[in-house]
Design a protein around this motif. Sequence first.
Motif, PDB file in Angstrom:
ATOM      1  N   ILE A 231       0.843  -1.196   0.000  1.00 38.16           N
ATOM      2  CA  ILE A 231       0.000   0.000   0.000  1.00 38.16           C
ATOM      3  C   ILE A 231       0.878   1.246   0.000  1.00 38.16           C
ATOM      4  O   ILE A 231       0.530   2.271  -0.563  1.00 38.16           O
ATOM      5  CB  ILE A 231      -0.927   0.006   1.235  1.00 38.16           C
ATOM      6  N   THR A 232       2.024   1.157   0.677  1.00 39.78           N
ATOM      7  CA  THR A 232       2.975   2.268   0.720  1.00 39.78           C
ATOM      8  C   THR A 232       4.191   1.911  -0.121  1.00 39.78           C
ATOM      9  O   THR A 232       4.377   0.759  -0.496  1.00 39.78           O
ATOM     10  CB  THR A 232       3.392   2.552   2.178  1.00 39.78           C
ATOM     11  N   SER A 249     -12.240  -0.413   4.483  1.00 39.33           N
ATOM     12  CA  SER A 249     -11.101   0.485   4.685  1.00 39.33           C
ATOM     13  C   SER A 249     -10.035  -0.179   5.540  1.00 39.33           C
ATOM     14  O   SER A 249     -10.330  -1.025   6.390  1.00 39.33           O
ATOM     15  CB  SER A 249     -11.559   1.779   5.369  1.00 39.33           C
ATOM     16  N   TRP A 268      -3.750   7.250   8.412  1.00 39.05           N
ATOM     17  CA  TRP A 268      -3.987   7.108   6.970  1.00 39.05           C
ATOM     18  C   TRP A 268      -5.123   6.106   6.751  1.00 39.05           C
ATOM     19  O   TRP A 268      -5.211   5.093   7.438  1.00 39.05           O
ATOM     20  CB  TRP A 268      -2.735   6.593   6.256  1.00 39.05           C
ATOM     21  N   TYR A 270      -6.936   3.731   3.825  1.00 39.00           N
ATOM     22  CA  TYR A 270      -6.830   3.164   2.482  1.00 39.00           C
ATOM     23  C   TYR A 270      -8.164   2.538   2.103  1.00 39.00           C
ATOM     24  O   TYR A 270      -8.689   1.680   2.818  1.00 39.00           O
ATOM     25  CB  TYR A 270      -5.722   2.119   2.454  1.00 39.00           C
ATOM     26  N   GLU A 275      -8.695   1.652  -4.032  1.00 37.59           N
ATOM     27  CA  GLU A 275      -7.236   1.566  -3.931  1.00 37.59           C
ATOM     28  C   GLU A 275      -6.598   2.952  -3.837  1.00 37.59           C
ATOM     29  O   GLU A 275      -5.596   3.264  -4.487  1.00 37.59           O
ATOM     30  CB  GLU A 275      -6.649   0.773  -5.106  1.00 37.59           C
ATOM     31  N   LYS A 276      -7.213   3.789  -2.999  1.00 38.51           N
ATOM     32  CA  LYS A 276      -6.716   5.148  -2.772  1.00 38.51           C
ATOM     33  C   LYS A 276      -6.507   5.385  -1.280  1.00 38.51           C
ATOM     34  O   LYS A 276      -7.217   4.814  -0.452  1.00 38.51           O
ATOM     35  CB  LYS A 276      -7.700   6.182  -3.330  1.00 38.51           C
ATOM     36  N   THR A 277      -5.543   6.251  -0.956  1.00 37.33           N
ATOM     37  CA  THR A 277      -5.220   6.558   0.430  1.00 37.33           C
ATOM     38  C   THR A 277      -5.444   8.037   0.710  1.00 37.33           C
ATOM     39  O   THR A 277      -5.113   8.889  -0.126  1.00 37.33           O
ATOM     40  CB  THR A 277      -3.743   6.216   0.733  1.00 37.33           C
ATOM     41  N   GLN A 279      -4.876  10.987   3.999  1.00 36.17           N
ATOM     42  CA  GLN A 279      -4.312  11.253   5.316  1.00 36.17           C
ATOM     43  C   GLN A 279      -5.378  11.934   6.161  1.00 36.17           C
ATOM     44  O   GLN A 279      -5.877  13.010   5.804  1.00 36.17           O
ATOM     45  CB  GLN A 279      -3.069  12.131   5.205  1.00 36.17           C
TER      46      GLN A 279
END
Length: 656
Positions: A231-232, A249, A268, A270, A275-277, A279
């Motif tokens: 993911i990161t 999520s 954070w 996700y 498939e988006k993150t 903050q």
Amino acid sequence: MKKLMTAEDLTKIVSVSHPVYSPDGKKAVFTKVTVNEKKDDYNIHLWVRDEETEELAQWTFEDGKHHQPVWSKDGRQLAFILQKPKEVPQLALMKSEGGGVRTLTTIPYGVSHPVFSPDGAFLYAAVSLKQSESVHDEKKEEQDDFAPAVYDDLTYKADGRGFLDGRVTQIVKVDIDSGEIEPVTSEQVHHMNHTISPCGKWLAFIQLNPQIPYISDVCLLSLEDGQTKKITQANGAYSTVSFSPNGESLLYIGHEREFQNATFPSLWLYDLKEEKTVQLSEMLDMYVGNCMAGDSVMGEVYQLPQWTKDSQGFYALVSDQGSTGIYYFSIEGLAYPVRLEAEHITNFSLHPNESKLLLSRLSPVSPSELYEMTLGETELKQITFEHHDFLKEHIVSEPEPFSFQSKDGDEVHGWFMKPSKMEEGKKYPLILEVHGGPHAMYGYTYFHEFQMLASEGYAIVYINPHGSHGYGQMFTDRVRGNYGDVDYDDVMQAVDHVLKAYDFLDETRLGVTGGSYGGFMTNWIVGQTDRFRAAVTQRSISNWISFYGISDIGYFFTRWQIDGDIYDSVDKLWDRSPLKYVKQVNTPLLILHSDEDYRCPVDQAEQLFVALKELGKDTRLVKFPKASHDLSRSGHPGQRIQRLTFIKEWFREKLA
């Protein structure tokens, strides 16, 4: 007649912690850490509260550590880690209706972090293995004590673990009925802090390459096809993952190293479908988590965020202004404090009906106890009374908060403790305490070392100088590259502040002590001023040049914190090394250090001691065998008492 606190009273302190409600909310399990004086060790036992009758019952009894409890989704089973004396930790299980403890594993390398599958048929756990080792091994390989140790990796030792042998943390799947164990991960990196999705299809975890310092990633492993995706993108440091109840999520905590290891953790979110993150805590200039310094909390585990059942928000720990409390965060990014008082909350659990919280809490005048908090109300209901008699029988000095304006113009926050017993017209010595880190926080918690010194007739001053957490990101970052500058000004201003405020203090009898970064500061202070009549430096740093190559974190910590390295800026490292100023030291200095401290290795103490001795200075070196950097917090009880006794006796002799 009330008694004064002693070093030995450390054994009376109980850590009550890690409450976890059962899924139906009818029970809550928690842990109690007590000192086993006969074995110079600790016992951790599981206790359970019946939420209807409010009765407390002990569920484990044998010597050893029973901890990391987790309920199955149906609440019928309770899994935990069991470590019997002189044995490695294993996975264990109990029925919630009663019955004995069943040990599920006999893995010779130990087990940690149990997580139930949603159907309760399996447990996912962590095991530390070499490539040549298997969870099916019946015993460890025989070790040749005289065999050469060969290292190819930059990271080859770690404080608390010693010299590394190539093991990495793998995740395994344990069948609860058969006990069969199946490896889930095999890549030669650490797989840590795993959690499973509500649907049972995904395993999320933190992936850490031991050869790349302070970089970790959030990963998702499909339990259907075995594929892993990140993911990161190897750009930060992350610690915690948690699925929302609806499985849509993934919440994770960490940062992108904007200020290296001084960076505040962020929240954070996700979205697994998109498939988006995003903050969540970008506008919150607070430390998400618990960064409190102390010596009276044992057996802690990382606090997971507690989701609401509608998946629209969650509760999390936040540290701010010397307090740790609880905030609510919505998935839209709104945040507000649920409880943020002058106290230290270490763990909490949200009741399934979301009406209340069960929390572990310390105050400046009480070690940890369990409390119930009804959401929307301010009053707490105390559940355990482990220290009722202890506190009733002893004199406890209550810290008084204060603040002053630093030379930078920032507000600096601190506390002052009077001697436990005082006589009219008498003058008392003052001891300055400096916390480690430097990115940690003193605050509203019980500190046994401070209480013991107050009982000895000393006043105590302690502050959160620049570099501390809890006062905003820029306040924390201010000390990087400036050790011994703004932070030195802060602590000296604090001494001046309390000397001016309290006329019963004797300015000719000042002491100073601290550990780790606080040990560095103690060394630095006595090399810059003769104001202190006595000093005790603990697990300290004296020479940044040698620290660079011998500490388990030296090569990156020195670059990030001192802004120098041994290749191009050795002069800067030496300029910030207390050892450079050893000829100027006139303060009697006691040096306390652990023999197996790999964070601030013992050579830091030995270099300082030899230099002081050669120059004829008043100094003494005390080394604790087989102890790590964490001696004051989690070392053997006997050594922790000895450490306190050495501090007490040094100040008693030199500040008389």
